[in-house]
Design a protein around this motif. Structure first.
Motif, mmCIF file in Angstrom:
data_model
loop_
_atom_site.group_PDB
_atom_site.id
_atom_site.type_symbol
_atom_site.label_atom_id
_atom_site.label_comp_id
_atom_site.label_asym_id
_atom_site.label_seq_id
_atom_site.Cartn_x
_atom_site.Cartn_y
_atom_site.Cartn_z
ATOM 1 N N PRO A 108 0.805 -1.226 0.000
ATOM 2 C CA PRO A 108 0.000 0.000 0.000
ATOM 3 C C PRO A 108 0.836 1.273 0.000
ATOM 4 O O PRO A 108 0.383 2.307 -0.477
ATOM 5 C CB PRO A 108 -0.827 -0.133 1.292
ATOM 6 C CG PRO A 108 -0.823 -1.582 1.619
ATOM 7 C CD PRO A 108 0.487 -2.107 1.116
ATOM 8 N N THR A 111 1.929 1.609 -3.928
ATOM 9 C CA THR A 111 0.994 1.273 -4.995
ATOM 10 C C THR A 111 -0.281 2.078 -4.819
ATOM 11 O O THR A 111 -0.819 2.164 -3.712
ATOM 12 C CB THR A 111 0.668 -0.230 -4.991
ATOM 13 O OG1 THR A 111 1.881 -0.971 -5.038
ATOM 14 C CG2 THR A 111 -0.182 -0.592 -6.193
ATOM 15 N N ARG A 112 -0.768 2.651 -5.922
ATOM 16 C CA ARG A 112 -1.997 3.437 -5.884
ATOM 17 C C ARG A 112 -2.885 3.067 -7.076
ATOM 18 O O ARG A 112 -2.434 3.022 -8.211
ATOM 19 C CB ARG A 112 -1.696 4.941 -5.951
ATOM 20 C CG ARG A 112 -0.894 5.480 -4.779
ATOM 21 C CD ARG A 112 -1.732 5.578 -3.507
ATOM 22 N NE ARG A 112 -1.005 6.275 -2.457
ATOM 23 C CZ ARG A 112 -0.123 5.709 -1.642
ATOM 24 N NH1 ARG A 112 0.133 4.409 -1.766
ATOM 25 N NH2 ARG A 112 0.493 6.412 -0.717
ATOM 26 N N ASP A 113 -4.160 2.784 -6.765
ATOM 27 C CA ASP A 113 -5.169 2.646 -7.803
ATOM 28 C C ASP A 113 -5.950 3.940 -7.975
ATOM 29 O O ASP A 113 -6.616 4.138 -8.987
ATOM 30 C CB ASP A 113 -6.138 1.506 -7.463
ATOM 31 C CG ASP A 113 -5.473 0.145 -7.524
ATOM 32 O OD1 ASP A 113 -4.570 -0.013 -8.362
ATOM 33 O OD2 ASP A 113 -5.837 -0.732 -6.727
ATOM 34 N N PRO A 116 -3.103 10.061 -6.402
ATOM 35 C CA PRO A 116 -2.440 10.424 -5.141
ATOM 36 C C PRO A 116 -2.895 11.778 -4.619
ATOM 37 O O PRO A 116 -3.354 12.645 -5.362
ATOM 38 C CB PRO A 116 -0.951 10.433 -5.516
ATOM 39 C CG PRO A 116 -0.853 9.582 -6.742
ATOM 40 C CD PRO A 116 -2.144 9.780 -7.480
ATOM 41 N N ASP A 120 1.237 12.527 -0.509
ATOM 42 C CA ASP A 120 2.152 11.659 -1.242
ATOM 43 C C ASP A 120 3.265 12.426 -1.938
ATOM 44 O O ASP A 120 4.066 11.820 -2.670
ATOM 45 C CB ASP A 120 1.374 10.843 -2.293
ATOM 46 C CG ASP A 120 0.351 9.922 -1.650
ATOM 47 O OD1 ASP A 120 0.699 9.264 -0.664
ATOM 48 O OD2 ASP A 120 -0.791 9.851 -2.153
ATOM 49 N N LEU A 125 5.917 6.262 -6.349
ATOM 50 C CA LEU A 125 4.711 5.429 -6.364
ATOM 51 C C LEU A 125 4.503 4.795 -7.727
ATOM 52 O O LEU A 125 5.045 5.258 -8.741
ATOM 53 C CB LEU A 125 3.475 6.266 -6.012
ATOM 54 C CG LEU A 125 3.451 6.995 -4.668
ATOM 55 C CD1 LEU A 125 2.191 7.832 -4.563
ATOM 56 C CD2 LEU A 125 3.545 6.017 -3.520
ATOM 57 N N VAL A 127 1.239 4.196 -10.020
ATOM 58 C CA VAL A 127 -0.150 4.641 -10.133
ATOM 59 C C VAL A 127 -0.753 4.017 -11.378
ATOM 60 O O VAL A 127 -0.186 4.121 -12.478
ATOM 61 C CB VAL A 127 -0.245 6.180 -10.199
ATOM 62 C CG1 VAL A 127 -1.700 6.621 -10.251
ATOM 63 C CG2 VAL A 127 0.462 6.812 -9.009
ATOM 64 N N GLU A 206 -8.550 7.746 -13.086
ATOM 65 C CA GLU A 206 -8.788 6.551 -12.289
ATOM 66 C C GLU A 206 -9.663 5.570 -13.060
ATOM 67 O O GLU A 206 -10.563 5.978 -13.812
ATOM 68 C CB GLU A 206 -9.473 6.917 -10.965
ATOM 69 C CG GLU A 206 -8.626 7.762 -10.042
ATOM 70 C CD GLU A 206 -9.401 8.252 -8.840
ATOM 71 O OE1 GLU A 206 -8.777 8.533 -7.813
ATOM 72 O OE2 GLU A 206 -10.639 8.361 -8.942
#
Length: 662
Positions: A108, A111-113, A116, A120, A125, A127, A206
């Motif tokens: 976590p 890693t970003r879904d 940010p 951050d 990261l 993304v 996203e």
């Protein structure tokens, strides 16, 4: 600098040892005449296993550690190359970049879904998102030399990324002497001496399927440099590795200070959504599973296909013809090039026309889940820019933002309430459907964008659907637009007490037509695998499709908007799609017969099989007998019984169907 000299020495020593152990051959393969940016891909997990202290420094100060990595890489590359080459490789290796992205630990913290946040800033990261806009490629000056006008001291100044790569004013001379001059001369006035690199900005959004209910997808800008420029296009699903930075726009008196978050990319991985993302060993296991499935139905292939169709949108009872047509559209045909060099599309388009409550939208939603690269939209909520492309002004520059058809390139575009699209906006999708491209001439930007997508559309008729009048009148859609659909299936909700009783028990008792339904994940994998097949048309199937097209052209009551050369191309695509659905490399007679059967159900009644209401079509209890019956009727109507009819003689076809000639 936030890292001390001792820490910098430790980081450099660990990274140099890693390069010599794992990437010495990669460095030797780079030649002196290479002008392009040539990165060395570094596995982060392998690097950090050598010294976890370096991993801690990287997590805390990613920008500083990446700078150290670059310096060590340049120095190591020069030392290694001098042992092999006699020429100086400095100009080549100065453009190398160390990409510490592959093999990042999935956690976590890194890693970003989702997009940010400000917390951050300064973190490295990964993304994940969808590219919705790609800016123009620019040449950016990132470094400049200055000379003090007083002591003639020469120093180098880097462009400030946080201020849009501008060069901030030097307040005093950096010379260690007592020179306090504040006047400097730039030495890079000649463009040939300027230190420049390629630069591009993209915008990622996203992924909608990963959002919670009611959330609107957010977007952010990603800055690409050097070899990362033009590595992706609108609609691609990407995983971007980089450092989250702040970027300040120039402040003016009385104006608010504007700050935005930008992801400065270090590497980008583009997900190939048209194929299954599995290893070679896993793909072999998947293919073997499907091959074993079809071996079990070797003598009853239609029954095996119906098992797959039952798993398609299982919440809807029956509708055998609709499910077969949707499955053929999702499978698609084979793109080919004719004798003139023109590409003939392989993607199929289908329009569902029917009364409310016939399940049209459910088919669209399920199809969008099956195909990886899919867009679901509505005609009433989409403008021509929303479906095709829009020109957006950002500061002094214009760039293009992709619409639904462009974002679905290589996948599926589902459009509900298709007749709600305004008339002047429908014209813009004519080219997108047939030529599979969109010609853009907006704001000085003249280009073509690909729309190689299948379109699955649904609409309600204007008022009560009258079977005696053309669909173009019932739906207020022009014939040129209707002719671009390979299939137009009509769902008329007639009052049928027996059908109402069956549907009621199916819904209220929550029962299923079959206990052996494929899960949706298996359906995704199957359609991804069959799209890789390239079935070839057999002579027998070619003769049957040609004869059916000729018969349609000679019929007195034919629909002039449908019986064009596009109809023959549609038949060919549907036959290839059915061959893919049956996991075959050759289009057989069976595929041609099924393509004609579905085409007969298209529009408002066929000329050979009679009027068929696709809404009230349950799955056959004996699929093989039903196929033989359809085959006999069609072949008799097509008059395929003379030996001169290529290889598709009546005796040969009926023998294939299981009959013996009398």
């Amino acid at each position: 600098m936030l890292i001390s000299e001792a820490q910098e020495a430790l980081i450099g020593q660990v990274f140099e040892s890693y390069l010599r152990q794992h990437h010495q051959e990669d460095i030797l393969q780079l030649t002196a005449d290479e002008e392009n940016h040539s990165p060395i891909f570094v596995n982060a997990m392998t690097l950090f296993e050598a010294n976890m202290e370096v991993a801690d420094y990287f997590n805390a100060y990613p920008s500083e550690v990446l700078t150290i990595f670059d310096k060590v890489l340049h120095r190591t590359a020069l030392e290694v190359s001098k042992k092999t080459f006699s020429i100086d490789l400095r100009s080549c290796f100065l453009m190398l970049n160390s990409l510490v992205s592959s093999g990042l630990p999935v956690c976590p913290e890194m890693t970003r879904d989702a997009i940010p946040r400000s917390r951050d800033v300064g973190c490295f990261l990964s993304v994940t998102g969808t590219v919705i806009c790609t800016g123009a490629t620019k040449v950016l000056e990132y470094e400049r030399e200055y000379m003090c006008t007083s002591c003639h001291y020469v120093f180098t100044k880097q462009a400030d990324f946080e201020q849009f790569y501008s060069f901030t004013q030097q307040m005093s001379c950096p010379n260690s002497t007592d020179c306090k001059s504040d006047k400097f001369t730039s030495l890079n006035r000649d463009s040939e001496l300027a230190a420049c690199k390629d630069y591009q900005e993209i915008k990622i959004q996203e992924q909608v399927q990963r959002l919670s209910m009611g959330n609107i997808p957010r977007s952010m800008v990603v800055a690409l440099e050097d070899d990362l420029v033009d590595c992706c296009k609108s609609g691609d699903e990407v995983t971007v590795y980089g450092v989250i930075c702040q970027r300040w726009k120039p402040c003016y008196d009385g104006a608010p200070c504007y700050v935005e978050l930008v992801l400065k990319a270090n590497n980008i991985e583009v997900a190939n959504r048209s194929s299954q993302q599995t290893s070679g060993l896993a793909m072999k296991d998947i293919q073997k599973e499907f091959e074993d499935f079809w071996k079990s139905y070797k003598h009853f292939p239609i029954a095996g296909r119906n098992c797959i169709l039952l798993s398609l949108c299982p919440q809807i009872f029956g509708m055998y013809v609709i499910k077969l047509a949707v499955a053929m559209v999702l499978a698609g045909g084979v793109q080919r090039i004719d004798s003139s060099g023109t590409k003939v599309r392989g993607e199929c388009h289908m329009l569902l026309v029917g009364d409310p409550g016939t399940g049209k939208s459910q088919f669209l939603k399920y199809a969008a889940k099956i195909i990886p690269r899919s867009i679901l939209t509505t005609g009433i909520g989409s403008t021509s820019a929303g479906l095709t492309v829009a020109a957006v002004k950002d500061g002094n520059d214009w760039h293009l933002e992709a619409g639904a058809l462009v974002l679905a390139d290589g996948g599926l575009c589902c459009i509900d309430e298709f007749s709600s699209i305004k008339e002047h906006e429908r014209i813009s999708i004519h080219e997108a459907m047939e030529q599979q491209s969109i010609s853009v001439a907006k704001a000085g930007i003249v280009c073509k964008l690909n729309t190689r997508t299948s379109i699955l559309a649904a609409t309600n008729p204007k008022g009560q659907l009258n079977p005696n009048e053309p669909l173009s009148v019932s739906m207020a859609l022009a014939s040129p637009l209707l002719s671009r659909f390979d299939l137009v299936l009509v769902l008329m909700d007639n009052r049928n007490p027996e059908w109402d009783r069956v549907i009621s028990s199916f819904i209220l008792e929550l029962c299923s037509e079959s206990a052996d339904l494929w899960p949706i994940e298996k359906m995704k994998v199957y359609f991804s695998v069959i799209k890789q097949l390239q079935p070839q048309m057999s002579e027998e199937a070619n003769s049957i499709l040609t004869r059916y097209y000729q018969l349609q052209r000679q019929t007195d009551g034919r629909n002039a908007a449908r019986t064009t050369i596009r109809m023959l191309e549609s038949l060919s695509r549907l036959a290839e799609a059915h061959s893919r659905l049956m996991y075959r490399e050759m289009v057989t007679i069976e595929d041609a017969i099924m393509a004609i059967s579905v085409m007969e159900c298209s529009m408002q009644g066929g000329t050979l099989l009679g009027n068929i209401n696709a809404l009230f079509m349950p799955f056959p209890t004996d699929p093989f007998e039903q196929y033989k019956s359809q085959c006999q009727i069609l072949l008799e109507e097509l008059n395929l019984q003379e030996p001169c009819d290529a290889a598709a003689t009546r005796v040969g076809v009926l023998s294939f169907c299981g009959w013996k000639p009398s």
